[in-house]
Enzyme design. Structure first.
Site, PDB file in Angstrom:
ATOM      1  CG  ASP A 383      -1.330  -6.746   1.828  1.00 17.60           C
ATOM      2  OD1 ASP A 383      -1.725  -5.738   2.369  1.00 17.60           O
ATOM      3  OD2 ASP A 383      -0.270  -6.962   1.515  1.00 17.60           O
ATOM      4  CB  ILE A 384      -4.693  -4.585   5.994  1.00 23.32           C
ATOM      5  CG1 ILE A 384      -5.609  -5.469   6.763  1.00 23.32           C
ATOM      6  CG2 ILE A 384      -5.469  -3.247   6.332  1.00 23.32           C
ATOM      7  CD1 ILE A 384      -5.057  -5.634   8.240  1.00 23.32           C
ATOM      8  CG  ASP A 385      -0.628  -1.353   2.258  1.00 20.44           C
ATOM      9  OD1 ASP A 385      -1.014  -0.201   2.153  1.00 20.44           O
ATOM     10  OD2 ASP A 385       0.595  -1.267   2.247  1.00 20.44           O
ATOM     11  CG  ASP A 386      -2.154  -5.596  -1.768  1.00 15.72           C
ATOM     12  OD1 ASP A 386      -1.298  -5.496  -0.731  1.00 15.72           O
ATOM     13  OD2 ASP A 386      -1.662  -6.187  -2.878  1.00 15.72           O
ATOM     14  CG  HIS A 463      -1.648   3.259   1.753  1.00 17.03           C
ATOM     15  ND1 HIS A 463      -0.837   2.279   1.683  1.00 17.03           N
ATOM     16  CD2 HIS A 463      -1.246   4.221   1.118  1.00 17.03           C
ATOM     17  CE1 HIS A 463       0.137   2.885   1.138  1.00 17.03           C
ATOM     18  NE2 HIS A 463      -0.057   4.268   0.777  1.00 17.03           N
TER      19      HIS A 463
END
Length: 665
Positions: A383-386, A463
């Site tokens: 997951d890029i966000d995580d 983010h």
């Protein structure tokens, strides 16, 4: 006197932060992670009952307990809803009603009579979404003629082809592959007659419709409906070349994509459909893949109620997300970067880094694998966000030995390189995929629920940009420059930014302003001040901020809703980043949090402030919003969306906000 007031505020902040810090210290798992419930809607429980009934799996006392959870979540009008405070949803109510009948609830029971009245008043089964009709068709309660055609032949298409499975988003891809088997072989296993739901057809069980959406003449959706009819003829031919090869390719893909915990994609939809597809092809309950899949549901994914009589099935698990956000809250609130809790969390995250290539490598094969999944087990879809937030946490943390420091630095370097390589052509970052923007695919008849694509979003991009800023990269760094151009291009006329993965404009705007500040952007420039003014204009009289989930289908409600701890925190973090820490609105927002903190350091928040799918189909905002009463609108019930209540949002985001406010003071 002002100094005494400031001293009093600082004392209250210290006490409030310590209470929440202590909460996280005592709830940290011995392995180093934090993990809270990911609450969604009761279709998770209903579909679990339907799945195990279809499979013929003996679940002991689990089914009565899951059924009890469904009963407890029924609304007074007899319906079941998609999120807290929502009106009843037709498809969700049909699935819950049928699941309860499978579990043995009698048709004439009062709660069933109320549910039936609601369902019939909304148009009954013919008006349900496609996925609900597929579930009913599996049990002979809907004709397979009223479901889409999706031949497994698409498994054999090259990666450049328009309908190649890798053109769909990761979660849609993992669902579509088993669906090609189900929608081709049309398995039907009727239950006992007492569980039939023919009473849910207002005009009798002969009205078959494919999609609840109405296609406009000469539209792309209308064209796909015609293509669907042609595919039906093709699928019903007595001999279809390469059919066996295509089915084998689908099975091989399913088996190779099962995760260590038995799931597929780390989420519920592809999990249940993969098990059904395998069962359809003759895989028995004792087959290792099937047994592993069913056992997985019985582990972390099932949460018992406090009294033990009910059992809830989660749609997904969020340990990596919860851990990185809790870790950031602790660091921002003054916990030292080498504190034992921070070190344990960092060590767990370092161990969880994904070092194998997943589906993303189909289009980005040159990248060295890295990143983190949202869940405990999901190596195919980091997951890029995580990953962006985890990188920042690891960059801030400090280990207590040279080996730990080397491992930490190596993880950061690999992940930054991977994230840089996943930047889309337009400058933004998506959640899992690269350049996943074939909008025409969202018009297929299958797509009347959720999202089929994973285009870049403002919040994920923000983010990643904040990560670059906190690592010391400047605005002249090419990926940063392109990311900023994307962010500015996405700013709306009133100064706010749309929130793809959190509700909604408060979340998007709350993600962008801290990223701009971390990169050294001039926070006095007009574009930033417009965003600040938008946040200030949407503060509630109680000092907090809130936004209803209905702002997704109705943007006139943007920034409006009952105040919540998480959304208030997002607004405060953004305003503090914009230099407003000493302003009266920020002080009032902090007061909102302080006054509502509970003795154990937590907050109460029943509202859903997380978003899985806004229900748009393509994944990003529509160019035109249909009126809520239009047949093609999902309405305030958000029937095509998937909303989430992350049970730890209410605690670590306020800790972030209070910590950053304390730093500013």
């Amino acid at each position: 006197m002002p100094n005494l007031v400031e001293q009093g505020m600082k004392s209250r902040l210290r006490k409030a932060m310590k209470r929440t810090q202590d909460y996280f210290f005592r709830t940290q798992h011995e392995d180093g992670y934090w993990w809270g419930e990911l609450e969604s809607n009761p279709t998770m429980e209903a579909e679990y009952i339907m799945l195990t009934h279809f499979m013929g799996s003996d679940e002991g006392d689990r089914i009565p307990r899951v059924a009890e959870d469904i009963r407890r979540r029924q609304s007074e009008d007899g319906s079941w809803r998609m999120y807290y405070g929502a009106p009843g949803d037709l498809s969700t109510s049909i699935e819950c009603y049928f699941a309860l009948k499978l579990a043995g609830d009698p048709t004439d029971a009062p709660h069933m009579a109320r549910a039936r009245a609601f369902i019939l008043a909304q148009g009954g089964v013919p008006r349900a979404r496609v996925f609900t009709k597929i579930w009913l068709a599996l049990f002979g309660q809907w004709d397979w003629k009223g479901t889409p055609a999706m031949p497994p032949d698409m498994m054999l298409l090259p990666k450049w082809a328009p309908f190649n499975i890798y053109r769909f988003a990761s979660w849609a891809r993992a669902t579509i592959v088993p669906m090609t088997i189900i929608l081709t072989l049309h398995p039907t296993r009727p239950p006992r007659e007492s569980a039939w739901v023919m009473e849910l057809y207002p005009e009798g069980p002969v009205t078959f419709t494919l999609s609840r959406w109405r296609a406009k003449p000469f539209s792309l959706k209308g064209g796909f409906l015609l293509l669907d009819k042609a595919l039906r003829v093709y699928c019903n031919l007595p001999f279809v070349p390469r059919r066996e090869r295509a089915l084998k390719a689908a099975v091989d893909w399913i088996v190779s994509h099962q995760e260590a915990d038995g799931s597929w994609g780390g989420i519920q939809p592809p999990w249940v459909y993969s098990l059904i597809a395998l069962s359809t092809l003759g895989y028995r309950l004792d087959h290792p893949v099937v047994a592993k899949g069913l056992e997985g549901f019985r582990q972390h994914w099932s949460l018992p109620s406090e009294d033990g009589r009910a059992l809830r099935v989660q749609a997904c698990l969020s340990p990596a997300w919860d851990t990185c956000l809790a870790m950031r809250g602790l660091l921002d609130s003054g916990v030292p970067p080498d504190h034992p809790a921070v070190r344990r969390a960092a060590a767990w995250l370092i161990r969880e880094e994904i070092r194998v290539k997943g589906d993303w490598a189909v289009y980005r094969p040159h990248l060295e694998p890295s990143g983190w999944a949202f869940e405990f087990d999901n190596v195919h879809y980091p997951d890029i966000d995580d990953s962006a937030i985890i990188v920042t946490d690891l960059a801030l943390a400090r280990m207590n030995d040279d080996a730990g420091e080397r491992a930490r630095a190596a993880s950061v370097d690999r992940a930054v390189a991977w994230l840089t390589g996943m930047q889309g052509s337009g400058g933004g970052w998506a959640a899992f995929d690269w350049n996943n923007e074939s909008r025409e695919l969202a018009e297929i008849p299958f797509a009347d629920f959720g999202e089929l694509l994973d285009p870049p979003s403002v919040d994920v991009t923000a983010h990643v940009l904040e990560m670059y800023g906190m690592l010391g990269y400047g605005m002249d760094h090419p990926p940063v420059r392109r990311g900023l151009a994307y962010i500015w291009d996405q700013q709306e006329h009133d100064g706010a930014w749309f929130g793809r993965w959190g509700v909604n404009y408060v979340y998007g705007t709350g993600a962008v302003l801290p990223a701009l500040q971390a990169l050294g952007v001039d926070m006095t420039q007009p574009r930033v001040r417009r965003a600040v003014e938008w946040l200030l204009a949407h503060q509630n009289p109680d000092g907090g901020w809130g936004e209803t989930c209905v702002s997704y289908p109705d943007p006139s409600l943007r920034g409006q809703g009952e105040s919540t701890p998480s959304q208030t925190s997002w607004a405060l973090i953004a305003l503090i980043a914009a230099g407003e820490a000493l302003s009266e609105p920020v002080r009032r927002g902090v007061e909102f949090l302080l006054q509502r903190q509970q003795d154990d350091g937590t907050w109460d928040e029943p509202q859903f402030t997380g978003c899985g799918f806004p229900g748009y189909g393509p994944g990003n905002q529509p160019e035109r919003y249909e009126p809520l009463d239009d047949p093609n609108s999902q309405g305030p019930e958000l029937s095509a969306a998937f909303m989430i209540n992350y049970h730890l949002y209410r605690n670590y985001f306020p800790l972030w906000a209070l910590g950053r406010y304390a730093q500013a003071l």
